[in-house]
Motif scaffolding. Structure first.
Motif, PDB file in Angstrom:
ATOM      1  N   MET A 170       0.814  -1.187   0.000  1.00 30.75           N
ATOM      2  CA  MET A 170       0.000   0.000   0.000  1.00 30.75           C
ATOM      3  C   MET A 170       0.867   1.264   0.000  1.00 30.75           C
ATOM      4  O   MET A 170       0.531   2.233  -0.670  1.00 30.75           O
ATOM      5  CB  MET A 170      -0.930  -0.011   1.211  1.00 30.75           C
ATOM      6  CG  MET A 170      -1.889   1.127   1.229  1.00 30.75           C
ATOM      7  SD  MET A 170      -3.169   0.833   2.409  1.00 30.75           S
ATOM      8  CE  MET A 170      -3.413   2.446   3.023  1.00 30.75           C
ATOM      9  N   LEU A 171       1.960   1.229   0.707  1.00 29.63           N
ATOM     10  CA  LEU A 171       2.842   2.391   0.753  1.00 29.63           C
ATOM     11  C   LEU A 171       3.445   2.657  -0.626  1.00 29.63           C
ATOM     12  O   LEU A 171       3.553   3.816  -1.050  1.00 29.63           O
ATOM     13  CB  LEU A 171       3.951   2.185   1.790  1.00 29.63           C
ATOM     14  CG  LEU A 171       4.907   3.354   1.964  1.00 29.63           C
ATOM     15  CD1 LEU A 171       4.163   4.578   2.453  1.00 29.63           C
ATOM     16  CD2 LEU A 171       6.026   2.985   2.904  1.00 29.63           C
ATOM     17  N   GLY A 172       3.789   1.596  -1.335  1.00 30.30           N
ATOM     18  CA  GLY A 172       4.339   1.759  -2.679  1.00 30.30           C
ATOM     19  C   GLY A 172       3.337   2.385  -3.629  1.00 30.30           C
ATOM     20  O   GLY A 172       3.680   3.251  -4.446  1.00 30.30           O
ATOM     21  N   LYS A 173       2.072   1.954  -3.525  1.00 32.50           N
ATOM     22  CA  LYS A 173       1.029   2.534  -4.371  1.00 32.50           C
ATOM     23  C   LYS A 173       0.804   4.011  -4.031  1.00 32.50           C
ATOM     24  O   LYS A 173       0.623   4.836  -4.919  1.00 32.50           O
ATOM     25  CB  LYS A 173      -0.278   1.761  -4.197  1.00 32.50           C
ATOM     26  CG  LYS A 173      -0.245   0.376  -4.783  1.00 32.50           C
ATOM     27  CD  LYS A 173      -1.578  -0.312  -4.562  1.00 32.50           C
ATOM     28  CE  LYS A 173      -1.604  -1.685  -5.151  1.00 32.50           C
ATOM     29  NZ  LYS A 173      -2.911  -2.339  -4.958  1.00 32.50           N
ATOM     30  N   LEU A 174       0.829   4.325  -2.745  1.00 33.83           N
ATOM     31  CA  LEU A 174       0.651   5.713  -2.315  1.00 33.83           C
ATOM     32  C   LEU A 174       1.775   6.596  -2.847  1.00 33.83           C
ATOM     33  O   LEU A 174       1.523   7.694  -3.363  1.00 33.83           O
ATOM     34  CB  LEU A 174       0.580   5.793  -0.795  1.00 33.83           C
ATOM     35  CG  LEU A 174       0.399   7.183  -0.199  1.00 33.83           C
ATOM     36  CD1 LEU A 174      -0.939   7.766  -0.618  1.00 33.83           C
ATOM     37  CD2 LEU A 174       0.511   7.131   1.306  1.00 33.83           C
ATOM     38  N   ILE A 175       2.996   6.127  -2.760  1.00 32.71           N
ATOM     39  CA  ILE A 175       4.140   6.892  -3.276  1.00 32.71           C
ATOM     40  C   ILE A 175       4.016   7.089  -4.781  1.00 32.71           C
ATOM     41  O   ILE A 175       4.265   8.185  -5.302  1.00 32.71           O
ATOM     42  CB  ILE A 175       5.464   6.203  -2.888  1.00 32.71           C
ATOM     43  CG1 ILE A 175       5.674   6.303  -1.377  1.00 32.71           C
ATOM     44  CG2 ILE A 175       6.637   6.805  -3.644  1.00 32.71           C
ATOM     45  CD1 ILE A 175       6.826   5.466  -0.857  1.00 32.71           C
ATOM     46  N   CYS A 176       3.598   6.041  -5.479  1.00 32.39           N
ATOM     47  CA  CYS A 176       3.427   6.127  -6.933  1.00 32.39           C
ATOM     48  C   CYS A 176       2.381   7.181  -7.289  1.00 32.39           C
ATOM     49  O   CYS A 176       2.612   8.025  -8.165  1.00 32.39           O
ATOM     50  CB  CYS A 176       3.026   4.760  -7.479  1.00 32.39           C
ATOM     51  SG  CYS A 176       2.712   4.733  -9.241  1.00 32.39           S
ATOM     52  N   VAL A 177       1.233   7.159  -6.615  1.00 29.69           N
ATOM     53  CA  VAL A 177       0.168   8.134  -6.898  1.00 29.69           C
ATOM     54  C   VAL A 177       0.629   9.547  -6.559  1.00 29.69           C
ATOM     55  O   VAL A 177       0.374  10.487  -7.311  1.00 29.69           O
ATOM     56  CB  VAL A 177      -1.123   7.760  -6.138  1.00 29.69           C
ATOM     57  CG1 VAL A 177      -2.125   8.890  -6.162  1.00 29.69           C
ATOM     58  CG2 VAL A 177      -1.731   6.502  -6.722  1.00 29.69           C
ATOM     59  N   LEU A 178       1.314   9.707  -5.436  1.00 28.32           N
ATOM     60  CA  LEU A 178       1.796  11.037  -5.061  1.00 28.32           C
ATOM     61  C   LEU A 178       2.819  11.573  -6.056  1.00 28.32           C
ATOM     62  O   LEU A 178       2.801  12.764  -6.388  1.00 28.32           O
ATOM     63  CB  LEU A 178       2.367  11.016  -3.647  1.00 28.32           C
ATOM     64  CG  LEU A 178       1.343  10.841  -2.523  1.00 28.32           C
ATOM     65  CD1 LEU A 178       2.044  10.738  -1.174  1.00 28.32           C
ATOM     66  CD2 LEU A 178       0.337  11.966  -2.528  1.00 28.32           C
ATOM     67  N   LEU A 179       3.705  10.729  -6.534  1.00 32.64           N
ATOM     68  CA  LEU A 179       4.682  11.164  -7.541  1.00 32.64           C
ATOM     69  C   LEU A 179       3.996  11.576  -8.844  1.00 32.64           C
ATOM     70  O   LEU A 179       4.335  12.604  -9.441  1.00 32.64           O
ATOM     71  CB  LEU A 179       5.708  10.066  -7.802  1.00 32.64           C
ATOM     72  CG  LEU A 179       6.764   9.856  -6.734  1.00 32.64           C
ATOM     73  CD1 LEU A 179       7.612   8.629  -7.049  1.00 32.64           C
ATOM     74  CD2 LEU A 179       7.642  11.085  -6.606  1.00 32.64           C
ATOM     75  N   LEU A 180       3.035  10.777  -9.273  1.00 31.38           N
ATOM     76  CA  LEU A 180       2.314  11.118 -10.500  1.00 31.38           C
ATOM     77  C   LEU A 180       1.495  12.393 -10.334  1.00 31.38           C
ATOM     78  O   LEU A 180       1.460  13.236 -11.240  1.00 31.38           O
ATOM     79  CB  LEU A 180       1.410   9.955 -10.914  1.00 31.38           C
ATOM     80  CG  LEU A 180       2.125   8.715 -11.438  1.00 31.38           C
ATOM     81  CD1 LEU A 180       1.140   7.574 -11.623  1.00 31.38           C
ATOM     82  CD2 LEU A 180       2.845   9.019 -12.732  1.00 31.38           C
ATOM     83  N   ALA A 181       0.851  12.554  -9.176  1.00 31.10           N
ATOM     84  CA  ALA A 181       0.065  13.764  -8.931  1.00 31.10           C
ATOM     85  C   ALA A 181       0.976  14.990  -8.871  1.00 31.10           C
ATOM     86  O   ALA A 181       0.633  16.054  -9.403  1.00 31.10           O
ATOM     87  CB  ALA A 181      -0.724  13.618  -7.633  1.00 31.10           C
ATOM     88  N   ALA A 182       2.135  14.856  -8.242  1.00 35.27           N
ATOM     89  CA  ALA A 182       3.076  15.976  -8.167  1.00 35.27           C
ATOM     90  C   ALA A 182       3.561  16.364  -9.556  1.00 35.27           C
ATOM     91  O   ALA A 182       3.621  17.554  -9.890  1.00 35.27           O
ATOM     92  CB  ALA A 182       4.248  15.618  -7.262  1.00 35.27           C
ATOM     93  N   ALA A 183       3.892  15.374 -10.373  1.00 32.07           N
ATOM     94  CA  ALA A 183       4.350  15.666 -11.733  1.00 32.07           C
ATOM     95  C   ALA A 183       3.248  16.344 -12.542  1.00 32.07           C
ATOM     96  O   ALA A 183       3.501  17.303 -13.283  1.00 32.07           O
ATOM     97  CB  ALA A 183       4.796  14.374 -12.412  1.00 32.07           C
ATOM     98  N   MET A 184       2.023  15.874 -12.377  1.00 30.46           N
ATOM     99  CA  MET A 184       0.907  16.463 -13.101  1.00 30.46           C
ATOM    100  C   MET A 184       0.673  17.903 -12.664  1.00 30.46           C
ATOM    101  O   MET A 184       0.480  18.798 -13.495  1.00 30.46           O
ATOM    102  CB  MET A 184      -0.354  15.628 -12.866  1.00 30.46           C
ATOM    103  CG  MET A 184      -1.545  16.086 -13.646  1.00 30.46           C
ATOM    104  SD  MET A 184      -2.988  15.092 -13.341  1.00 30.46           S
ATOM    105  CE  MET A 184      -3.495  15.730 -11.759  1.00 30.46           C
TER     106      MET A 184
END
Length: 80
Positions: free
Chosen positions: A1-15
Motif C-alpha cells: 500500500m505504501l508503494g502505491k501511495l508513493i506512486c500516486v503522489l509522484l504522479l500527482a506531483a508531476a501532473m
C-alpha cells in the motif's frame, strides 16, 4: 500500500507541476472543467491505493452492455 501511495503522489506531483502554471493563465471555465476531470481521477487513485472492491470504470462500462446490444439489435435489419 505504501508503494502505491508513493506512486500516486509522484504522479500527482508531476501532473500539478506541469499543469499549475497553465491553470493560472486559463479562464475560470477551464479551471472548473479541469477540477471536474480530476474528481474521477481521485476516486480511481483511492481505489488503486486502498484495493477496495468498489465500482470502477469496468463495472460502469458493463452497465451499458445490455442497452448497447439492444440498440444494435434494433438497428440491424438482418436480426429484425
Amino acid at each position: 500500500m505504501l508503494g502505491k501511495l508513493i506512486c500516486v503522489l509522484l504522479l500527482a506531483a508531476a501532473m500539478l507541476i506541469y499543469d499549475l502554471p497553465r491553470l493560472k493563465k486559463s479562464s475560470r471555465h477551464d479551471r472548473m472543467i479541469y477540477g471536474i476531470m480530476i474528481v474521477p481521477l481521485l476516486y480511481l487513485a483511492f481505489l488503486f491505493i486502498s484495493s477496495k472492491p468498489w465500482p470502477n470504470i469496468d463495472s460502469i462500462f458493463n452497465l451499458f452492455t445490455k442497452p448497447a446490444q439492444q440498440i444494435i439489435h434494433w438497428l440491424n435489419p438482418a436480426q429484425s
